[in-house]
Design an enzyme around this catalytic site. Structure first.
Site, PDB file in Angstrom:
ATOM      1  N   GLU A  52       0.813  -1.218   0.000  1.00  0.00           N
ATOM      2  CA  GLU A  52       0.000   0.000   0.000  1.00  0.00           C
ATOM      3  C   GLU A  52       0.849   1.271   0.000  1.00  0.00           C
ATOM      4  OE1 GLU A  52      -2.544  -3.277   1.761  1.00  0.00           O
ATOM      5  OE2 GLU A  52      -0.472  -2.569   2.053  1.00  0.00           O
ATOM      6  N   PHE A 114     -11.750  -7.616  13.356  1.00  0.00           N
ATOM      7  CA  PHE A 114     -10.634  -8.024  12.503  1.00  0.00           C
ATOM      8  C   PHE A 114     -10.311  -6.924  11.496  1.00  0.00           C
ATOM      9  CE2 PHE A 114      -9.161 -10.207   8.568  1.00  0.00           C
ATOM     10  CZ  PHE A 114      -7.931 -10.629   9.058  1.00  0.00           C
ATOM     11  N   GLN A 115      -9.054  -6.536  11.444  1.00  0.00           N
ATOM     12  CA  GLN A 115      -8.539  -5.491  10.560  1.00  0.00           C
ATOM     13  C   GLN A 115      -9.249  -4.152  10.768  1.00  0.00           C
ATOM     14  OE1 GLN A 115      -8.310  -7.025   6.476  1.00  0.00           O
ATOM     15  NE2 GLN A 115      -6.239  -7.755   6.926  1.00  0.00           N
ATOM     16  N   LYS A 164     -17.841  -1.227   5.351  1.00  0.00           N
ATOM     17  CA  LYS A 164     -18.251  -2.222   4.365  1.00  0.00           C
ATOM     18  C   LYS A 164     -19.762  -2.236   4.170  1.00  0.00           C
ATOM     19  CE  LYS A 164     -17.145  -6.937   2.902  1.00  0.00           C
ATOM     20  NZ  LYS A 164     -16.385  -8.170   3.235  1.00  0.00           N
ATOM     21  N   MET A 481      24.204   9.313   2.646  1.00  0.00           N
ATOM     22  CA  MET A 481      24.076  10.581   3.355  1.00  0.00           C
ATOM     23  C   MET A 481      24.311  10.398   4.853  1.00  0.00           C
ATOM     24  SD  MET A 481      23.721  13.757   2.618  1.00  0.00           S
ATOM     25  CE  MET A 481      22.750  14.064   1.140  1.00  0.00           C
TER      26      MET A 481
END
Length: 583
Positions: A52, A114-115, A164, A481
């Site tokens: 993602e 969940f999630q 959802k 760097m």
């Protein structure tokens, strides 16, 4: 005309109505209704990334190279939290994004389902605005509002969290309206302040235009107006990292980039000017250094669409809130109507001084022996690719600064890099987004091996969609760097600034089905670069470079713009602005 449809269908319809042609995303349980609608249409291309974070950076590359908002679709929980880095990156660099996240059903919110994650709470500090939509009838209005907010005023990322059950439920879809928001940032600057600035320009002895990403965000017309103003006044111009390309690098008024790793003449002009005209930059600390020592004797003007940026870091004498394009247009009108006056004799003397600074040639390097200097690699990349329809992305580190120094940009929207957040892993997925937007262009990601490995999984995306992005890796086997700062500021104690286990990048490319090229000899570099350019597919170019090269010029921490470290011509040490050796 209003229509009845499911929330999932509303989302797809709103994207179509907003003119979206590409969405970057990754499916999951909380967005499956949306993905089902994506499957049933042919107006929008969906690009399946491998992470993602890659989706958001790809959308940033798409947005930065087109001027249109990038769109991301990810699931709830880890899908949303994985997007946070990209959201913060886009917020700091003013990149317009619309990120759609799934959420658990409304009746499960707060139950640690969940999630489940508090996506709105988590992303509130790293978005311009965000919404949790709990009613399907309100969804279409929020969707259109989101595009308006993302692209109006100072651009930035917005997020819509969609449970959802809202996606499954049926509601009323309202088409896009001409104006869908009370959020209407002013675009016209105050004419009294603009006239005051023009009057200051007429008498300035040592003026400089200091430009930033706001010029590019304002659109192509703003860059054109800027060029007209520079040529008409004869004033020198410099730019931040994010503003490269708004004025052509080949222009004779161009001083190069300024800031921590900016060019000597640009930083010296910023320090000694008597009129600084900031156009669309935010006085970032990489530019200002120590605030109390920044351009100490200048009258300061600041043009910015974001009123919160005015006087936030540097107090200015002439603040102008407005869109850069509109303000530049009015500045030109006022300046012309007042007789096109400048203090030409004093400005001519100012240019003589600038030419003295230019003569130092702060980017000079010597390529000798059989080890490739990173500066040489980028100088050859510039020479061999500048005639192409070329877009450049970068990762973050030394290679990023060298790319800004040695690659020239003639037009806006050709340079995509992570400025404010400095996100390692940005460049590769960003190049994928750029290539999707410009399928026939040459897209090159200038990378360091450490940054590139952070999102190397997106090679699968490049292969799946046959995107011929070129990964030009300056491989010094170091966190360059970090190592440089450890050398200069931490007594050469190189704590965790290298990896003892790097992949064979050629074999890695071949494992994905791409082309791998290894180059370690400067005599072979041109041919290898041309092989990369002409190959019709993704390429990983492993360019082995000098391991301990430092990136100069450099303004050390706590120093002013006229106290720079420059690479020594005949010594391994460095020299200050007066030429004395610093040990």
């Amino acid at each position: 005309m209003t229509r009845k449809m499911t929330g999932a269908k509303m989302i797809v319809q709103a994207l179509i109505d907003q003119g979206v042609d590409t969405v970057f995303g990754y499916p999951g349980g909380a967005v499956l209704p949306i993905y089902d609608e994506v499957f049933q249409q042919n107006s929008i291309k969906h690009i399946l990334v491998r992470h993602e974070q890659g989706a958001v950076h790809a959308a940033e590359g798409y947005a930065r190279s087109t001027g249109k908002p990038g769109v991301v679709l990810v699931t709830s929980g880890p899908g949303a939290t994985n997007a946070v880095t990209g959201l913060t990156d886009a917020l700091l660099d003013s990149i317009p994004l619309v990120v759609l996240t799934g959420q658990v059903p409304t009746f499960m919110i707060g139950s640690d389902a969940f999630q489940e994650a508090d996506t709105v709470g988590i992303t509130r500090p790293c978005t311009k605005h965000n919404w949790l939509v709990k009613e399907t009838d309100k969804l279409s209005g929020v969707l259109h509002e989101a595009f308006h907010v993302a692209t109006s005023g100072r651009p930035g990322p917005v997020l819509i969290d969609i449970p959802k059950d809202v996606q499954f439920a049926t509601g009323t879809y309202e088409p896009k309206k001409p104006s869908v928001s009370h959020y209407q940032p002013p675009v016209k600057g105050d004419m009294q302040a603009i006239t005051e600035l023009v009057a200051a320009m007429e008498t300035a002895k040592r003026p400089v235009f200091y430009t930033g990403g706001g010029v590019i965000n304002s659109g192509p017309a703003a860059s054109q107006l800027l060029r007209e103003l520079v040529e008409a006044t004869g004033f020198p111009i410099t730019s931040t990292l994010m503003g490269l390309g708004s004025y052509p690098a080949s222009g004779d008024k161009w001083l190069g980039m300024l800031g921590m790793h900016g060019l000597y003449q640009a930083n010296m002009a910023m320090h000694d000017c008597d009129l600084m005209i900031n156009i669309g930059a935010r006085f970032d600390d990489r530019i200002t250094g120590v605030v109390d020592l920044f351009s100490p004797k200048s009258t300061k003007a600041h043009i910015d669409i974001d009123p919160s940026s005015i006087n936030k870091i540097i107090r200015v004498d002439i603040p102008i809130v407005g869109d850069v394009g509109h303000v530049l247009e009015d500045m030109l009108k006022v300046w012309k109507s007042r007789g096109r006056k400048t203090n030409s004799e004093a400005v001519a003397k100012w240019w003589k001084k600038i030419d003295e600074w230019r003569s130092i040639d702060c980017l000079k390097f010597e390529q000798k022996g059989k080890v490739i200097k990173p500066q040489y690699a980028l100088a050859r990349l510039e020479a061999l690719t500048k005639k192409y329809d070329r877009y450049i992305t970068t990762e973050v580190g030394q290679h990023q600064m060298w790319a800004a120094q040695y690659l020239g940009f003639e037009d806006p929207n050709r340079w995509m890099t992570s400025g404010g957040l400095g996100t390692m892993g940005y460049g590769f997925p960003a190049s994928i987004g750029v290539q999707m937007a410009h399928p026939d262009a040459l897209v090159i990601n200038v990378a360091g091996e450490a940054s590139w490995l952070m999102n190397m999984q997106e090679m699968g995306t490049a292969m799946q969609y046959n995107l011929p992005v070129k990964q030009f890796i300056l491989n010094n086997e170091r966190l360059g760097m970090v190592r440089q700062w450890q050398e200069l500021l931490h007594g050469e104690r190189y704590s965790q600034s290298w990896s003892e286990s790097l992949p064979d990048f050629v074999k890695l490319a071949e494992a994905f089905g791409a082309k791998g090229i290894l180059c370690s000899d400067p005599d072979d570099l041109d041919d290898a670069i041309m092989e990369m350019i002409t190959y019709d597919g993704p390429v990983i170019f492993d360019c082995l470079v000098e391991k301990h090269e430092n990136c100069f010029p450099m303004i050390p921490s706590g120093k002013a713009h006229n106290d720079m470290m420059l690479a020594g011509v005949d010594t391994q040490g460095v020299i200050d602005a007066k030429g004395s050796v610093l040990v």
